[in-house]
Enzyme design. Structure first.
Site, short mmCIF file in Angstrom:
data_model
loop_
_atom_site.label_atom_id
_atom_site.label_comp_id
_atom_site.label_asym_id
_atom_site.label_seq_id
_atom_site.Cartn_x
_atom_site.Cartn_y
_atom_site.Cartn_z
N HIS A 43 0.82 -1.22 0.00
CA HIS A 43 0.00 0.00 0.00
C HIS A 43 0.86 1.27 0.00
O HIS A 43 0.69 2.11 -0.89
CB HIS A 43 -0.97 -0.01 1.17
N HIS A 84 3.89 6.97 5.74
CA HIS A 84 2.68 7.65 6.21
C HIS A 84 1.83 6.82 7.15
O HIS A 84 1.04 7.37 7.91
CB HIS A 84 1.85 8.16 5.01
N GLU A 117 1.07 5.39 12.75
CA GLU A 117 -0.28 4.99 13.16
C GLU A 117 -0.39 3.49 13.41
O GLU A 117 -1.04 3.07 14.37
CB GLU A 117 -1.27 5.39 12.06
N ASP A 118 0.27 2.68 12.56
CA ASP A 118 0.01 1.24 12.58
C ASP A 118 1.16 0.40 13.11
O ASP A 118 1.03 -0.83 13.18
CB ASP A 118 -0.33 0.76 11.16
N ASP A 165 -3.43 8.22 -1.30
CA ASP A 165 -3.84 7.11 -0.44
C ASP A 165 -5.27 6.68 -0.77
O ASP A 165 -5.58 5.50 -0.93
CB ASP A 165 -3.71 7.54 1.02
#
Length: 711
Positions: free
Chosen positions: A100, A124, A128-129, A189
């Site tokens: 991704h 990016h 967050e992940d 995205d």
């Protein structure tokens, strides 16, 4: 969230199989190959320290095509961190998650994004992940990359639930902050997620598509990223309107697969021949329309002809060549003048520049033509993505000499429209108001440019009025706006502006002045409506409803006593009373001419009064008249003003301060926010008249004072 992915059933399959779409689209990632490279640890081994990992080599190739001297080592380090931190994570489609960020980065690389944006794109989702922290990103890649990653992370954390939409996009704009590269990464995205939306439930596909249609596509338009916008439009079209999409796809397939000659290609060949004979170096290309564009043309024109499935694109080296091409086309072909638009002299709000025209070939085929330079084409396709970092000059950036004084184009990463959105979203009283205002503002895909009196420009939605111009230029100071001059003429505030108009806004000196409730009927932009509403709520007495019936004129009874002394030379006839004419109200030392009227009296007119010519045409004999020794005089003045509370009191105070006595006064009912006051005044000395008129003109709201002049 970015982990939600996979293909819309019809859109993605068509994008993969339809040769017309494949010709138009950018190269896609081979997700399986990249996934295998990630699983096998393509970054392992000593060679990885000296060259780019295999999985990112295609990103590097696309980046080098736009930036040959770019330092790719930072991309290698960013990929290594992203791949290692996402290792073991998979998308809902079953592919390794690293595919991704790689896909998003490739999209931006093909648009010409600079290295910093690509680095942030690779990273990016890490904060967050994964276990990667923002401080770690800052230490390894610098403050600028960390700022972009933080902005995208804030956008990703926003709840996209239907009930949260208003607050969602308010937060999105705030997260974008001062740098629209955050939004560029978010758009890329969303494009990859829309390409891979097929594993979602149909209702979830529809919800994501509606959000994309309502906000993200208009934002892509505002950012000038047409390459992203058009593909997003087609993907949304396939999900929300599958029947129309299939009908459009069938039309395109029939037009391209019928075996008949390509009408547009034939016109392109004729155009190329004309330009070669004129010795103009130009590249003539056929640009097929995307699905949504074909659908719109079909709705507009009905049955489609061969040339309706695309447009001609003529690329040249210099701005002057664009106009040379236009001249040749309009000379050698029949132009459709109604289709001509010059977006080079007056660029769109999203930096778009081109000449648009349409020509009729000898066989009757009508082709739309876009004429632009190679640099304009790059900006038209990639918008702000192609303009580089604000911290360093980009070689292909817009010429600084073309920058507007109002900041619309001086910093492409914070265009003027974004600054305005960020300003008025702070003033929106609640998320619902912001949401409705945002959607209305983004729905305006046409914008006009008006010129300010000081030489600057304002970009406004089509249909905007002087009220919108006032708040766009002055912000809350526009509460004191009294009126405007449009192209040099006085105009009501409700006047709708046209592209290229010059607007001079007239502000009161009294800071306590405020807008009328009627302004809301004329305000089109969210900034104006929110500011007016806030002021009216803070001053409820100003929002009182007007009287049911118009008021009669306010009058003060006139005292008909004589003014300055006048004498008539009647050649031995009995003396007659002489009085100044009411049509021009002469005062000393005006040159005057007299005429006898009924009752034996004589009226004195100013020599230039139109009534004098009328009298002479009627054969009336003039009577010599002259001023006596008395200096006092009576005069009638008309004051034209914009209506506001307290205006009558301020005018009478100015008259009294100047030493004049009010003999009579009439105030007519307001018309389009303008009021006409008529005063008959007694002055002790006629020499004081110019000073009196200046004092009246200086009263806030008064734009003209003149001696009465009527038949």
């Amino acid at each position: 969230m970015s982990a939600e992915a996979t293909n819309p059933v019809s859109a993605a399959e068509t994008a993969a199989t339809d040769p017309r779409v494949r010709r138009r689209a950018r190269a896609r990632l081979d997700l399986r190959r990249i996934g295998r490279a990630a699983l096998l640890g393509a970054t392992a081994g000593p060679a990885s320290r000296d060259r780019l990992p295999d999985a990112i080599s295609h990103v590097a190739e696309a980046h080098r095509a736009h930036h040959p001297e770019a330092d790719l080592s930072v991309l290698r380090r960013a990929y290594v961190l992203a791949e290692s931190s996402h290792r073991g994570q998979f998308r809902k489609s079953g592919e390794p998650y690293i595919t991704h960020p790689l896909a998003v980065t490739l999209i931006l690389a093909e648009l010409g994004a600079e290295t910093t944006t690509l680095t942030a794109s690779l990273l990016h989702d890490t904060v967050e992940d994964t276990e990667v922290t923002l401080d770690q990103v800052r230490r390894e890649f610098g403050d600028e990359v960390a700022y972009l990653v933080d902005g995208v992370t804030k956008v990703e954390k926003i709840d996209y639930g239907a009930a949260a939409e208003p607050e969602t996009f308010r937060k999105m704009l705030v997260a974008t902050g001062d740098d629209v590269r955050v939004m560029s990464i978010k758009l890329a995205d969303r494009l990859h997620n829309m390409r891979t939306l097929g594993v979602m439930r149909p209702e979830k596909q529809a919800r994501i598509a509606k959000v994309t249609r309502d906000v993200l596509i208009p934002l892509a338009e505002r950012l000038g990223v047409q390459a992203l916008k058009t593909e997003l439009e087609d993907l949304v079209f396939a999900i929300l309107h599958p029947e129309e999409y299939e009908a459009t796809r069938a039309l395109i397939a029939e037009a391209t697969g019928s075996g008949s000659p390509d009408a547009l290609a034939a016109v392109a060949e004729q155009v190329g021949t004309v330009l070669r004979e004129a010795d103009i170096a130009a590249e003539v290309l056929v640009r097929p329309r995307h699905f949504v564009s074909v659908h719109r043309v079909r709705l507009k024109r009905g049955e489609l002809r061969g040339c309706d499935f695309g447009r001609l694109l003529v690329l040249v080296a210099e701005d002057a060549d664009c106009y040379a091409v236009l001249g040749e086309l309009h000379t050698c072909f029949t132009p459709l003048i109604s289709e001509f638009k010059d977006f080079i002299a007056a660029p769109k709000f999203n930096l778009y520049q081109s000449l648009h025209t349409a020509i009729a070939a000898p066989d009757g085929a009508v082709a739309e033509v876009l004429i632009r330079t190679h640099r304009m084409h790059k900006v038209a396709e990639a918008g702000v993505v192609a303009l580089g970092s604000p911290l360093g000059a980009a070689p292909d950036a817009v010429d600084p000499s073309e920058a507007a004084e109002d900041g619309e184009r001086t910093d492409p990463t914070r265009p003027g429209w974004l600054a305005r959105l960020l300003d008025w979203q702070e003033s929106a009283p609640d998320p619902d108001t912001f949401w409705s205002s945002l959607r209305a503002d983004l729905a305006e895909d046409h914008e006009i440019t008006v010129f300010r009196a000081d030489g600057g420009t304002l970009g406004l939605p089509a249909g905007s009025t002087c009220v919108d111009a006032a708040y766009a230029q002055h912000g809350e100071a526009a509460h004191a706006c009294l009126g405007a001059r449009v192209n040099g003429r006085l105009a009501p505030l409700g006047t709708v502006l046209s592209d290229g108009d010059t607007v001079q806004l007239l502000l009161a000196q009294d800071a306590g002045s405020g807008p009328s409730p009627e302004w809301l009927d004329h305000a089109r932009t969210p900034a104006a409506r929110i500011a007016i509403t806030a002021w009216l709520q803070a001053h409820p007495q100003a929002a009182a409803p007007p009287a049911a019936a118009p008021r009669p004129p306010l009058s003060v009874a006139a005292d008909r006593s004589s003014g300055a002394e006048l004498h008539a030379d009647l050649d031995g006839a009995p003396a007659a009373p002489v009085r100044p004419a009411g049509c021009c109200t002469p005062v000393p030392p005006d040159a005057i001419t007299g005429f006898r009227v009924r009752g034996g009296a004589v009226t004195a007119h100013r020599t230039g009064c139109p009534a004098v010519d009328v009298m002479r045409r009627l054969g009336r004999a003039a009577v010599p008249v002259r001023w006596g020794d008395a200096a006092h005089c009576r005069v009638t003045l008309v004051a034209e003003s914009f209506g506001r509370p307290g205006l009558l009191a301020d005018l009478t105070e100015a008259i009294a301060t100047a030493g004049a006595e009010v003999v009579s006064a009439t105030v007519e009912p307001p018309t389009e926010q303008r009021v006409r006051h008529t005063y008959t005044l007694q002055l002790a000395d006629a020499a004081e008249l110019p000073a009196l008129m200046r004092a009246m003109r200086e009263v806030p709201g008064v734009y003209d004072v003149a001696r009465i002049h009527r038949l």
